[in-house]
Enzyme design. Structure first.
Site, PDB file in Angstrom:
ATOM      1  N   HIS A   1      45.752  39.503  34.014  1.00  0.00           N
ATOM      2  CA  HIS A   1      45.001  40.548  33.338  1.00  0.00           C
ATOM      3  C   HIS A   1      45.500  40.669  31.891  1.00  0.00           C
ATOM      4  O   HIS A   1      46.457  40.006  31.495  1.00  0.00           O
ATOM      5  CB  HIS A   1      45.144  41.875  34.075  1.00  0.00           C
ATOM      6  CG  HIS A   1      44.453  41.892  35.399  1.00  0.00           C
ATOM      7  ND1 HIS A   1      44.723  42.832  36.362  1.00  0.00           N
ATOM      8  CD2 HIS A   1      43.507  41.072  35.925  1.00  0.00           C
ATOM      9  CE1 HIS A   1      43.982  42.605  37.423  1.00  0.00           C
ATOM     10  NE2 HIS A   1      43.230  41.544  37.188  1.00  0.00           N
TER      11      HIS A   1
ATOM     12  N   SER B   1      38.693  49.484  42.450  1.00  0.00           N
ATOM     13  CA  SER B   1      38.816  49.031  41.071  1.00  0.00           C
ATOM     14  C   SER B   1      37.726  49.676  40.237  1.00  0.00           C
ATOM     15  O   SER B   1      36.608  49.902  40.720  1.00  0.00           O
ATOM     16  CB  SER B   1      38.683  47.515  41.011  1.00  0.00           C
ATOM     17  OG  SER B   1      38.455  47.082  39.687  1.00  0.00           O
ATOM     18  N   SER B   2      38.029  49.929  38.975  1.00  0.00           N
ATOM     19  CA  SER B   2      37.034  50.527  38.093  1.00  0.00           C
ATOM     20  C   SER B   2      35.893  49.572  37.764  1.00  0.00           C
ATOM     21  O   SER B   2      34.874  49.980  37.208  1.00  0.00           O
ATOM     22  CB  SER B   2      37.693  51.005  36.798  1.00  0.00           C
ATOM     23  OG  SER B   2      38.317  49.927  36.125  1.00  0.00           O
ATOM     24  N   CYS B   3      36.030  48.284  38.108  1.00  0.00           N
ATOM     25  CA  CYS B   3      34.946  47.344  37.827  1.00  0.00           C
ATOM     26  C   CYS B   3      33.759  47.534  38.772  1.00  0.00           C
ATOM     27  O   CYS B   3      32.758  46.842  38.649  1.00  0.00           O
ATOM     28  CB  CYS B   3      35.437  45.902  37.892  1.00  0.00           C
ATOM     29  SG  CYS B   3      35.840  45.323  39.541  1.00  0.00           S
TER      30      CYS B   3
ATOM     31  N   TYR C   1      33.818  40.192  42.784  1.00  0.00           N
ATOM     32  CA  TYR C   1      34.953  41.062  43.108  1.00  0.00           C
ATOM     33  C   TYR C   1      34.507  42.518  43.199  1.00  0.00           C
ATOM     34  O   TYR C   1      34.883  43.250  44.122  1.00  0.00           O
ATOM     35  CB  TYR C   1      36.027  40.892  42.040  1.00  0.00           C
ATOM     36  CG  TYR C   1      37.244  41.769  42.206  1.00  0.00           C
ATOM     37  CD1 TYR C   1      38.245  41.427  43.110  1.00  0.00           C
ATOM     38  CD2 TYR C   1      37.403  42.921  41.445  1.00  0.00           C
ATOM     39  CE1 TYR C   1      39.381  42.233  43.250  1.00  0.00           C
ATOM     40  CE2 TYR C   1      38.525  43.716  41.582  1.00  0.00           C
ATOM     41  CZ  TYR C   1      39.508  43.381  42.481  1.00  0.00           C
ATOM     42  OH  TYR C   1      40.620  44.173  42.617  1.00  0.00           O
TER      43      TYR C   1
ATOM     44  N   LYS D   1      34.551  45.305  46.365  1.00  0.00           N
ATOM     45  CA  LYS D   1      35.179  46.618  46.294  1.00  0.00           C
ATOM     46  C   LYS D   1      34.191  47.737  46.612  1.00  0.00           C
ATOM     47  O   LYS D   1      34.547  48.744  47.243  1.00  0.00           O
ATOM     48  CB  LYS D   1      35.810  46.824  44.913  1.00  0.00           C
ATOM     49  CG  LYS D   1      37.061  46.003  44.685  1.00  0.00           C
ATOM     50  CD  LYS D   1      38.139  46.370  45.701  1.00  0.00           C
ATOM     51  CE  LYS D   1      39.422  45.607  45.474  1.00  0.00           C
ATOM     52  NZ  LYS D   1      40.448  45.963  46.485  1.00  0.00           N
TER      53      LYS D   1
END
Length: 335
Positions: free
Chosen positions: A182, A110-112, A139, A143
Site C-alpha cells: 500500500h 475496507s473503505s474501498c 476485492y 468485502k
C-alpha cells in the site's frame, strides 16, 4: 457489554497487520484466552478445515481480520485471486461461527467498498449507490459480500455480527513489498532506500493530487475492540437497519504529495520528489464520515506524524525479515 476477559476470542488473521494489532489490544485489555491459528495450521479457504476448527474450539467472539490484500498493482494483476480467496475466507468463518453458536463476530472490511465518486466525506449510507474504483473492484465486491453476510445472518437468525470499515491503514506488521504494498509502506521503503543510497530523486506513482485518509493500525484495533464490546442495544441504536456497518477512520485527509513530504522528513530523504502521472491515481478522494463511530463513543488518537514515525521505527527494526510476500491476514484498502 460487561467485559469478559476470560472469553474465548478467535482472531482470524492474527499474523497480519490488523490481526496482530487486535491481539495486542485485547492483551492490553486483559483478555487471557485469545485463540489463533496460522495458515499452516488452518487454511481459511478450506471449508471443512474451518468447520473442524470451530467444532474443536468453543469460541465466544470472532474478529475476522483475515484477508488477501495488496496495492493497485496486485489487484490489477490478480483480480480472480482477490475475489475468490476473500469470498471463501469470510463465507467459511461467518457460516461456521453461526453453525457453532458464536454469539458475536466483528468483520473488518475496507473503505474501498464505497463508490469511486461518492460524496465526501463518505457516509455508511453510500454503500452500493455507484460504481466502484475499477482497480480494486474484485476485492471491494468481496468485502461488500462480507457485510451482507453479517447483515443477512443478523436478519434471518438474530445474530449479533457487526462490521467495521477501516480507512487506509499502516503501522507495525505492514507489507513492504516494493510492488504489492500500500502507499505508506511503499513510500517508507522507497524513501529509506533512496536516503541510504544517497539518491537525489524519488519517483512516486500518480500525480500526487489524490487525497487520502490514513489511520495507524493500533488506532483501528482500539476502535474494533470498542465496537465489539458495545452493548447490542447501543450498537443497534446507531447502526440500524440490521446491525449494519460502521466507518472507522481519523476524519483527517492529506494529498499523496503532502504524505510524500512527511515520509521524506521521517526517513531523512532530502532529494527531489517527482510524480509519474502516467501511473494510475486510483480514487481521486476518499475520506470517511466517522460521525457514527464518534456517536458510539470512540475517536482516533494517533496523529499521522506520530504514526509515520512509529511505522518507520518498526520498519528499521524488521527490515531484514521481509521476503517480498503479501502478509497473511493484513487488512486495509489498496491506495
Amino acid at each position: 457489554m460487561t467485559r469478559n476477559t476470560g472469553a474465548a476470542v478467535y482472531v482470524a488473521g492474527h499474523n497480519g497487520m490488523v490481526g496482530s494489532a487486535i491481539v495486542r489490544r485485547l492483551t492490553s485489555l486483559g483478555y487471557v484466552n485469545i485463540v489463533t491459528a496460522s495458515h499452516s495450521e488452518l487454511d481459511l479457504v478450506d471449508q471443512r478445515a474451518v468447520r473442524a476448527f470451530f467444532e474443536a474450539n468453543r469460541i465466544d467472539q470472532v474478529y475476522l481480520a483475515a484477508a488477501k490484500v495488496g496495492g493497485i498493482e496486485a489487484n490489477n494483476s490478480s483480480p480472480a485471486d482477490f475475489i475468490y480467496d476473500n469470498l471463501l475466507i469470510e463465507a467459511n468463518i461467518i457460516k461456521s461461527s453461526h453453525d457453532f453458536g458464536v454469539p458475536r463476530l466483528l468483520f473488518l472490511g475496507s473503505s474501498c467498498i464505497y463508490p469511486r465518486l461518492a460524496d465526501q466525506p463518505i457516509r455508511e449510507e453510500a454503500l452500493m449507490t455507484g460504481a466502484l474504483e475499477s482497480t480494486n473492484e474484485p476485492y471491494a465486491v468481496a468485502k461488500i459480500a462480507g457485510i451482507k453476510l453479517c447483515e443477512s445472518f443478523n436478519r434471518q437468525y438474530g445474530r449479533d455480527y457487526r462490521s467495521v470499515m477501516p480507512t487506509n491503514l499502516y503501522g507495525p506488521g505492514d507489507n513492504y513489498h516494493p510492488v504489492n504494498s500500500h502507499v505508506i509502506p511503499g513510500l517508507l521503503r522507497r524513501f529509506h532506500e533512496a536516503a541510504a543510497n544517497g539518491l537525489d530523486e524519488v519517483v512516486i506513482w500518480g500525480s500526487g493530487t489524490p487525497k487520502r485518509e490514513f489511520m495507524h493500525v493500533d488506532d483501528l484495533a482500539a476502535a474494533a475492540a470498542h465496537v465489539m464490546e458495545l452493548e447490542r442495544s447501543d450498537y443497534c441504536a446507531k447502526t440500524q437497519p440490521m446491525l449494519s456497518h460502521v466507518n472507522v477512520g481519523t476524519g483527517v485527509e492529506c494529498s499523496i504529495a503532502e504524505l510524500a513530504g512527511l515520509v521524506a522528513s521521517v526517513t531523512g530523504f532530502t532529494g527531489r520528489l517527482t510524480f509519474d502521472s502516467t501511473k494510475p491515481d486510483g480514487t481521486p478522494r476518499k475520506l470517511l464520515d466517522v460521525s457514527r463511530l464518534r456517536s458510539l463513543g470512540w475517536q482516533s488518537t494517533i496523529s499521522l506524524e506520530d504514526g509515520l514515525s512509529d511505522a518507520y521505527h518498526w520498519f528499521l527494526v524488521h527490515q531484514g525479515d521481509f521476503r517480498g510476500r503479501i502478509l497473511e491476514g493484513a487488512c486495509g484498502s489498496p491506495s
